[in-house]
Design a protein around this motif. Structure first.
Motif, PDB file in Angstrom:
ATOM      1  N   ASP A  90       6.829  -4.596  10.082  1.00  0.00           N
ATOM      2  CA  ASP A  90       7.097  -4.778   8.649  1.00  0.00           C
ATOM      3  C   ASP A  90       5.836  -5.064   7.839  1.00  0.00           C
ATOM      4  O   ASP A  90       5.940  -5.380   6.647  1.00  0.00           O
ATOM      5  CB  ASP A  90       8.087  -5.936   8.453  1.00  0.00           C
ATOM      6  CG  ASP A  90       9.465  -5.623   9.032  1.00  0.00           C
ATOM      7  OD1 ASP A  90       9.822  -4.432   9.109  1.00  0.00           O
ATOM      8  OD2 ASP A  90      10.167  -6.577   9.410  1.00  0.00           O
ATOM      9  N   TYR A  91       4.662  -4.943   8.446  1.00  0.00           N
ATOM     10  CA  TYR A  91       3.436  -5.339   7.747  1.00  0.00           C
ATOM     11  C   TYR A  91       2.360  -4.252   7.815  1.00  0.00           C
ATOM     12  O   TYR A  91       1.295  -4.457   8.411  1.00  0.00           O
ATOM     13  CB  TYR A  91       2.895  -6.640   8.335  1.00  0.00           C
ATOM     14  CG  TYR A  91       3.913  -7.754   8.351  1.00  0.00           C
ATOM     15  CD1 TYR A  91       4.369  -8.322   7.163  1.00  0.00           C
ATOM     16  CD2 TYR A  91       4.433  -8.232   9.562  1.00  0.00           C
ATOM     17  CE1 TYR A  91       5.313  -9.350   7.174  1.00  0.00           C
ATOM     18  CE2 TYR A  91       5.372  -9.255   9.575  1.00  0.00           C
ATOM     19  CZ  TYR A  91       5.816  -9.799   8.386  1.00  0.00           C
ATOM     20  OH  TYR A  91       6.753 -10.805   8.402  1.00  0.00           O
ATOM     21  N   PRO A  92       2.585  -3.118   7.192  1.00  0.00           N
ATOM     22  CA  PRO A  92       1.550  -2.078   7.189  1.00  0.00           C
ATOM     23  C   PRO A  92       0.410  -2.441   6.232  1.00  0.00           C
ATOM     24  O   PRO A  92       0.639  -2.629   5.038  1.00  0.00           O
ATOM     25  CB  PRO A  92       2.297  -0.829   6.716  1.00  0.00           C
ATOM     26  CG  PRO A  92       3.401  -1.372   5.847  1.00  0.00           C
ATOM     27  CD  PRO A  92       3.807  -2.677   6.478  1.00  0.00           C
ATOM     28  N   LEU A  93      -0.784  -2.562   6.748  1.00  0.00           N
ATOM     29  CA  LEU A  93      -1.943  -2.812   5.891  1.00  0.00           C
ATOM     30  C   LEU A  93      -2.358  -1.540   5.160  1.00  0.00           C
ATOM     31  O   LEU A  93      -2.673  -1.561   3.975  1.00  0.00           O
ATOM     32  CB  LEU A  93      -3.112  -3.328   6.732  1.00  0.00           C
ATOM     33  CG  LEU A  93      -4.469  -3.435   6.019  1.00  0.00           C
ATOM     34  CD1 LEU A  93      -4.396  -4.408   4.851  1.00  0.00           C
ATOM     35  CD2 LEU A  93      -5.567  -3.848   7.007  1.00  0.00           C
ATOM     36  N   VAL A  94      -2.357  -0.420   5.872  1.00  0.00           N
ATOM     37  CA  VAL A  94      -2.834   0.849   5.334  1.00  0.00           C
ATOM     38  C   VAL A  94      -1.683   1.832   5.227  1.00  0.00           C
ATOM     39  O   VAL A  94      -0.927   2.028   6.177  1.00  0.00           O
ATOM     40  CB  VAL A  94      -3.932   1.458   6.234  1.00  0.00           C
ATOM     41  CG1 VAL A  94      -4.474   2.752   5.620  1.00  0.00           C
ATOM     42  CG2 VAL A  94      -5.054   0.466   6.465  1.00  0.00           C
ATOM     43  N   SER A  95      -1.547   2.451   4.066  1.00  0.00           N
ATOM     44  CA  SER A  95      -0.579   3.532   3.879  1.00  0.00           C
ATOM     45  C   SER A  95      -1.360   4.789   3.532  1.00  0.00           C
ATOM     46  O   SER A  95      -2.213   4.774   2.641  1.00  0.00           O
ATOM     47  CB  SER A  95       0.405   3.207   2.747  1.00  0.00           C
ATOM     48  OG  SER A  95       1.164   2.055   3.054  1.00  0.00           O
ATOM     49  N   ALA A  96      -1.091   5.875   4.242  1.00  0.00           N
ATOM     50  CA  ALA A  96      -1.818   7.120   3.994  1.00  0.00           C
ATOM     51  C   ALA A  96      -0.988   8.281   4.501  1.00  0.00           C
ATOM     52  O   ALA A  96      -0.068   8.112   5.310  1.00  0.00           O
ATOM     53  CB  ALA A  96      -3.171   7.101   4.701  1.00  0.00           C
ATOM     54  N   LYS A  97      -1.314   9.480   3.988  1.00  0.00           N
ATOM     55  CA  LYS A  97      -0.717  10.673   4.553  1.00  0.00           C
ATOM     56  C   LYS A  97      -1.138  10.764   6.009  1.00  0.00           C
ATOM     57  O   LYS A  97      -2.326  10.749   6.324  1.00  0.00           O
ATOM     58  CB  LYS A  97      -1.187  11.917   3.790  1.00  0.00           C
ATOM     59  CG  LYS A  97      -0.559  12.055   2.415  1.00  0.00           C
ATOM     60  CD  LYS A  97      -0.974  13.365   1.771  1.00  0.00           C
ATOM     61  CE  LYS A  97      -0.263  13.546   0.432  1.00  0.00           C
ATOM     62  NZ  LYS A  97      -0.645  14.822  -0.219  1.00  0.00           N
ATOM     63  N   GLN A  98      -0.172  10.859   6.880  1.00  0.00           N
ATOM     64  CA  GLN A  98      -0.484  10.781   8.300  1.00  0.00           C
ATOM     65  C   GLN A  98      -1.074  12.074   8.829  1.00  0.00           C
ATOM     66  O   GLN A  98      -0.721  13.163   8.414  1.00  0.00           O
ATOM     67  CB  GLN A  98       0.788  10.427   9.099  1.00  0.00           C
ATOM     68  CG  GLN A  98       1.338   9.051   8.792  1.00  0.00           C
ATOM     69  CD  GLN A  98       0.358   7.956   9.133  1.00  0.00           C
ATOM     70  OE1 GLN A  98      -0.117   7.877  10.258  1.00  0.00           O
ATOM     71  NE2 GLN A  98       0.044   7.101   8.177  1.00  0.00           N
ATOM     72  N   GLN A  99      -2.019  11.921   9.774  1.00  0.00           N
ATOM     73  CA  GLN A  99      -2.559  13.056  10.491  1.00  0.00           C
ATOM     74  C   GLN A  99      -2.863  12.572  11.887  1.00  0.00           C
ATOM     75  O   GLN A  99      -2.937  11.372  12.164  1.00  0.00           O
ATOM     76  CB  GLN A  99      -3.818  13.591   9.816  1.00  0.00           C
ATOM     77  CG  GLN A  99      -4.954  12.588   9.728  1.00  0.00           C
ATOM     78  CD  GLN A  99      -6.097  13.135   8.903  1.00  0.00           C
ATOM     79  OE1 GLN A  99      -5.941  13.467   7.732  1.00  0.00           O
ATOM     80  NE2 GLN A  99      -7.251  13.247   9.508  1.00  0.00           N
ATOM     81  N   ALA A 100      -3.061  13.522  12.798  1.00  0.00           N
ATOM     82  CA  ALA A 100      -3.241  13.157  14.198  1.00  0.00           C
ATOM     83  C   ALA A 100      -4.560  12.424  14.377  1.00  0.00           C
ATOM     84  O   ALA A 100      -5.543  12.674  13.672  1.00  0.00           O
ATOM     85  CB  ALA A 100      -3.229  14.416  15.070  1.00  0.00           C
TER      86      ALA A 100
END
Length: 274
Positions: free
Chosen positions: A261-271
């Motif tokens: 429940d604690y994402p520090l970083v949010s970004a478009k995901q890539q491998a």
């Protein structure tokens, strides 16, 4: 005045880079590139020290990773070997990236301050230039409160409470006072500079003034264009690194339920890169 216009555009890019670092999106810091290839948000304040990473919100610790141990809301979380390896890897990557973010922010402000002063002081006069320098210095001091290095500790304030504490109404009032106290002299200096131009007619004076501003524009470009280009390249690399960090964090959170429940970083995901 095409050269000056272009230089002011370059100045605007540098200032926009600074602003983008604190562009609130869902009350969090966001940064990225205009092509939408890289979009990153930081959802918490974060600090790193040797062997310690602390993620917090409104000055309250959310979790920390310290010497291979994880604490969430003050409680120690037991980790198996795989989880501990992921947690340590993640803390190490954040510790590498955060100082670079802070360096980019401060270098951006330095370039912007130089660019604004160079662009506007010849146009508005030394007195107005001093006020502009005062305004940019005020911004720099404010940024020092949310992005700084203190010895071997690095801190970046990313939450809305940190941003409002730093760039809230008090800061707006300071900027308004600087502008209001100098707008009159700025306009008088501008009018005077326009009428000082060579020539008899108004049109000739305006042409001479335009030529003078083009020379100013040449000088500004020579001073900051390469710096701005280098800064943009660093920002692009940083954004790519944070995409990779987001992918690693996603992997860690899937393996460590206490952090889901604690994402520090949010970004478009890539491998993850091999």
């Amino acid at each position: 005045m095409k050269k000056l216009t272009a230089s002011l555009g370059l100045t605007a890019f540098v200032l926009a880079t600074t602003s983008a670092a604190w562009a609130s999106e869902d009350n969090h810091v966001s940064f990225g590139r205009g092509d939408n290839h890289c979009e990153v948000s930081l959802n918490y304040d974060v600090s790193v020290e040797p062997s310690k990473l602390v993620v917090s919100e409104s000055k309250k610790e959310v979790y920390r990773i310290e010497l291979g141990r994880l604490y969430v809301n003050g409680d120690k979380v037991e980790l198996n070997d795989k989880q501990q390896a992921l947690v340590n890897q993640y803390a190490g990557e954040v510790s590498k990236q955060l100082p670079e973010v802070i360096d980019v922010v401060h270098d951006t402000v330095d370039i912007a301050s130089t660019a604004v002063s160079m662009a506007l002081t010849p146009l508005l006069g030394d007195a107005a230039g001093a006020k502009i320098d005062e305004m940019m210095d005020g911004m720099s001091k404010r940024i020092d409160k949310v992005a700084y290095q203190n010895g071997d500790k690095f801190y970046l304030g990313a939450t809305v409470s940190s941003i409002e504490d730093t760039f809230g109404k008090e800061f707006e009032k300071e900027m308004e006072q600087v502008v209001q106290s100098s707008i009159g002299s700025m306009m008088m200096t501008l009018g005077s500079e326009m009428m000082k131009g060579d020539g008899e007619s108004f049109e000739e004076k305006m042409e001479a003034f335009s030529a003078k501003m083009d020379k100013v524009g040449d000088d500004i470009e020579a001073q900051i264009e390469q710096q701005a280009s280098d800064l943009e390249a660093r920002a692009d690399k940083l954004c790519d690194n944070f995409q990779q960090l987001a992918a690693l964090e996603s992997q860690m959170r899937s393996q460590v339920p206490a952090l889901r429940d604690y994402p520090l970083v949010s970004a478009k995901q890539q491998a993850l890169r091999e």
